[in-house]
Design a protein around this motif. Sequence first.
Motif, PDB file in Angstrom:
ATOM      1  N   PHE A 185      19.415  16.325 -17.371  1.00  0.00           N
ATOM      2  CA  PHE A 185      18.332  16.073 -16.284  1.00  0.00           C
ATOM      3  C   PHE A 185      17.842  14.711 -16.277  1.00  0.00           C
ATOM      4  N   LEU A 186      17.820  14.188 -17.392  1.00  0.00           N
ATOM      5  CA  LEU A 186      17.005  12.627 -17.667  1.00  0.00           C
ATOM      6  C   LEU A 186      18.222  11.646 -17.011  1.00  0.00           C
ATOM      7  N   ASP A 187      19.313  11.890 -17.589  1.00  0.00           N
ATOM      8  CA  ASP A 187      20.540  10.968 -16.900  1.00  0.00           C
ATOM      9  C   ASP A 187      20.738  11.076 -15.424  1.00  0.00           C
ATOM     10  N   TYR A 188      20.709  12.170 -14.868  1.00  0.00           N
ATOM     11  CA  TYR A 188      20.668  12.600 -13.470  1.00  0.00           C
ATOM     12  C   TYR A 188      19.557  11.765 -12.639  1.00  0.00           C
ATOM     13  N   THR A 189      18.276  11.866 -13.109  1.00  0.00           N
ATOM     14  CA  THR A 189      16.953  11.433 -12.174  1.00  0.00           C
ATOM     15  C   THR A 189      16.777   9.848 -12.932  1.00  0.00           C
ATOM     16  N   GLY A 190      17.449   9.346 -14.025  1.00  0.00           N
ATOM     17  CA  GLY A 190      17.131   8.194 -14.553  1.00  0.00           C
ATOM     18  C   GLY A 190      15.856   8.182 -14.862  1.00  0.00           C
ATOM     19  N   ALA A 191      15.007   9.021 -15.262  1.00  0.00           N
ATOM     20  CA  ALA A 191      13.397   9.070 -15.720  1.00  0.00           C
ATOM     21  C   ALA A 191      13.587   9.240 -17.275  1.00  0.00           C
ATOM     22  N   THR A 192      12.367   8.923 -17.791  1.00  0.00           N
ATOM     23  CA  THR A 192      12.177   9.186 -19.140  1.00  0.00           C
ATOM     24  C   THR A 192      11.321  10.724 -19.301  1.00  0.00           C
ATOM     25  N   ILE A 193      11.171  11.077 -20.438  1.00  0.00           N
ATOM     26  CA  ILE A 193      10.578  12.622 -20.525  1.00  0.00           C
ATOM     27  C   ILE A 193       9.292  12.185 -20.111  1.00  0.00           C
ATOM     28  N   LEU A 227      12.082  31.952  -9.266  1.00  0.00           N
ATOM     29  CA  LEU A 227      12.163  31.377  -8.279  1.00  0.00           C
ATOM     30  C   LEU A 227      13.704  30.853  -7.953  1.00  0.00           C
ATOM     31  N   GLU A 228      14.186  30.830  -7.155  1.00  0.00           N
ATOM     32  CA  GLU A 228      15.618  30.476  -6.554  1.00  0.00           C
ATOM     33  C   GLU A 228      15.544  29.681  -5.230  1.00  0.00           C
ATOM     34  N   LEU A 229      15.814  28.525  -5.091  1.00  0.00           N
ATOM     35  CA  LEU A 229      16.209  27.784  -3.960  1.00  0.00           C
ATOM     36  C   LEU A 229      16.730  26.680  -3.902  1.00  0.00           C
ATOM     37  N   ASP A 230      17.245  25.822  -2.883  1.00  0.00           N
ATOM     38  CA  ASP A 230      17.942  24.279  -2.940  1.00  0.00           C
ATOM     39  C   ASP A 230      17.108  23.476  -2.258  1.00  0.00           C
ATOM     40  N   HIS A 231      17.205  22.218  -2.862  1.00  0.00           N
ATOM     41  CA  HIS A 231      16.279  21.189  -2.455  1.00  0.00           C
ATOM     42  C   HIS A 231      16.990  19.807  -2.814  1.00  0.00           C
ATOM     43  N   ARG A 232      16.700  18.993  -2.276  1.00  0.00           N
ATOM     44  CA  ARG A 232      17.254  17.522  -2.558  1.00  0.00           C
ATOM     45  C   ARG A 232      16.501  16.690  -3.924  1.00  0.00           C
ATOM     46  N   LEU A 233      17.202  16.257  -4.750  1.00  0.00           N
ATOM     47  CA  LEU A 233      16.342  15.643  -5.917  1.00  0.00           C
ATOM     48  C   LEU A 233      16.912  14.258  -6.042  1.00  0.00           C
ATOM     49  N   LYS A 234      15.947  13.384  -6.330  1.00  0.00           N
ATOM     50  CA  LYS A 234      15.986  11.696  -6.368  1.00  0.00           C
ATOM     51  C   LYS A 234      16.944  11.762  -7.783  1.00  0.00           C
ATOM     52  N   ARG A 235      18.042  10.550  -7.370  1.00  0.00           N
ATOM     53  CA  ARG A 235      19.014  10.558  -8.733  1.00  0.00           C
ATOM     54  C   ARG A 235      18.673   9.299  -9.137  1.00  0.00           C
ATOM     55  N   ALA A 236      19.285   8.890 -10.200  1.00  0.00           N
ATOM     56  CA  ALA A 236      18.870   7.478 -10.894  1.00  0.00           C
ATOM     57  C   ALA A 236      19.031   6.196 -10.021  1.00  0.00           C
ATOM     58  N   ASP A 237      20.149   6.359  -8.924  1.00  0.00           N
ATOM     59  CA  ASP A 237      20.506   5.332  -8.077  1.00  0.00           C
ATOM     60  C   ASP A 237      19.496   5.233  -6.943  1.00  0.00           C
ATOM     61  N   GLY A 238      18.473   6.093  -6.788  1.00  0.00           N
ATOM     62  CA  GLY A 238      17.911   6.084  -5.675  1.00  0.00           C
ATOM     63  C   GLY A 238      18.147   7.039  -4.384  1.00  0.00           C
ATOM     64  N   SER A 239      19.255   7.442  -4.524  1.00  0.00           N
ATOM     65  CA  SER A 239      19.717   8.457  -3.235  1.00  0.00           C
ATOM     66  C   SER A 239      19.356   9.900  -3.954  1.00  0.00           C
TER      67      SER A 239
END
Length: 645
Positions: A185-193, A227-239
């Motif tokens: 999760f952290l690698d995908y988003t590029g965020a810290t905990i 809860l179950e759904l699809d949405h777009r999540l911000k990645r580490a590169d900003g996309s």
Amino acid sequence: MPTAESTTLVCDVSASIADVVNGHPAQNELAFRQIVEGISALVACLTPDGAVDFVNRQVLDYFGKTLDELKGWASTDAVHPDDLPGVIGVLTRSLESGQPYDVELRQRRADGVYRWFHVQGLPVRDPEGRILRWCVLQTDIDERKQTEEALRKSERELRQLVDSVPGMVAVADSAGRQEYGNKRFLDYTGATIDQVMGLDGLKLIHPDEQERVTNEWLRVSALGQPLELDHRLKRADGSYGWVHVRVDPLIDEQGRIVRWYALLTDIDDQKRAEEAQRQSEQHLRLLVETIPAQVGRTTPEGRLDYVNRRIVDYTGLELGQLGIRLIHPDDRYPRMRKWRHALRTGEPWEDTYRLRRADGEYRWFYQRNEPVLDQDGRIVCWYTVSFDINDNREMEEVLRSTRRKLSAAMQIATVAELSASIAHEINQPLASVVTNAHAAETWLSHDPPNLDRARATLERIIRDGHSAAEVVRRIRALFKEATPVKAPMDINQIVAEALRVLSDELRDNSITVATELEPNLPVVEADHVQIQQTLINLVHNAIEAMAGVKDRAKSLSLSSRRRGEEVLIQVRDNGSGSKDPTVIFEPFFTTKEAGMGMGLSICRSIVEAHGGRVRATANEDAGMTFSITLPLPVDAAALGKPGAL
């Protein structure tokens, strides 16, 4: 950490020591030692300068050392080498400061095993405050240490497991505030905990979908539903990438939500593929027309509404003219039954059927039918693909015919092989009959006739004649797969009979025979004649294997002994042997120029029919050893078990 019990105990012991050394009227040195000896823990007393002065019996038993040996503990293996420097340092500081010491270390038990101990030392002072002795209590904490290490290992493995899950994992408290995100999760988003703690993680959702996700989250959290759904999540590169989110509550025994666990799966490639599929639908018809197969499409109700050009060319009919009458009459009903089942259940199905060609000839086809579903799971249409397998079917029929012919030829060959094997089995008792008949003639020709010898010889002739008849009867029963006629029998007696039958052949071949038969063997339930013939066959094979031996004396040994709940019989020779003992029991395998390859195969069949096993092993020096194991009856086997009467 020290326990309340251990601290209380060391204080009590220290008080007892103080009473003794300070001359308490109610105590004396003997009483003190009796008290300490009665303590189940390891207790020691040190002099003011740290030398061992006294230990209780538990210490001596644990270390397996004398008091004098323990006085030099710092130079022995009593303390684990890795812990020794630290222990000496703690003790030195306490001796210098007069403060209690508390340390955990590994100490070597008398059997050489190191165990963890919690060691507490308290100073015993006189009324003026001078240290008179040190009271040391050693508490075994090895199990606790092992438990702590197992817990640390479990936590490491759990964290590694969560980080290895092929998906992004997030954990939130009962109010939905995020507390944890795994490495993916952290690698995908590029965020810290820290950046996703609380409700800050919502900022990673695409702005166009934040409101929808928030509203859906408020709804399911109020109801305590997943809860179950699809949405777009911000990645580490900003996309932004599409993710599928599944959130489930953890509920305690009172029905309250304790945490929320979320699994986020990257479905961006899937979404792109779906979009590409929609864009390529316009090219699908052209693609279908070029497929080297018959392709059709039917409505959800099973009505044909499209076929490719290959179907039209094969049948000579257009779409509106196609129908069930093109199917071979014998295949129509099974096909319609499969169709009805598929329309009712929505399950894919397949069929093999004959389809009439434009010239009237029926050919075999294999057809696969798959439903196409919409987002709600409803069937939109059915696609069918049919392949012409007529040539394969004809080839399979030719192959089956060839196999039938080959099987018949093999059966004929088997009958010939078995006939030769039967002749071999019967030859032994018949040869004995002829030999005994000549002997009887000789005894009767004496003047006067030796009637006693002649009568004994005639009895052997009768016995061997019955044996030959019994061999024939049992072989017939074997071919009919009849159950062996089992009765209690003495294995050692069977071994002796087999050697007696082949005694002339053994003598003529100059073979030395040795036996090692365990006396008082339990009887086994077996068919006397079949087991006898098996041993005769093995001994005869050994004789033939030693026929070409010229550089050493020929020897044959037979042994019997009990092994657990089985009886083991071994036939060992020093003949030519076999390079691959694993195949010699296969039918028609032989190393003899005139051999049929059925004798050992029949032996294996007989032994296995008795619930036993037969195997061959190559000797280290020369020759082979054949081993037969036969199970003991239940009552006989029980006699060898502890506690049996």
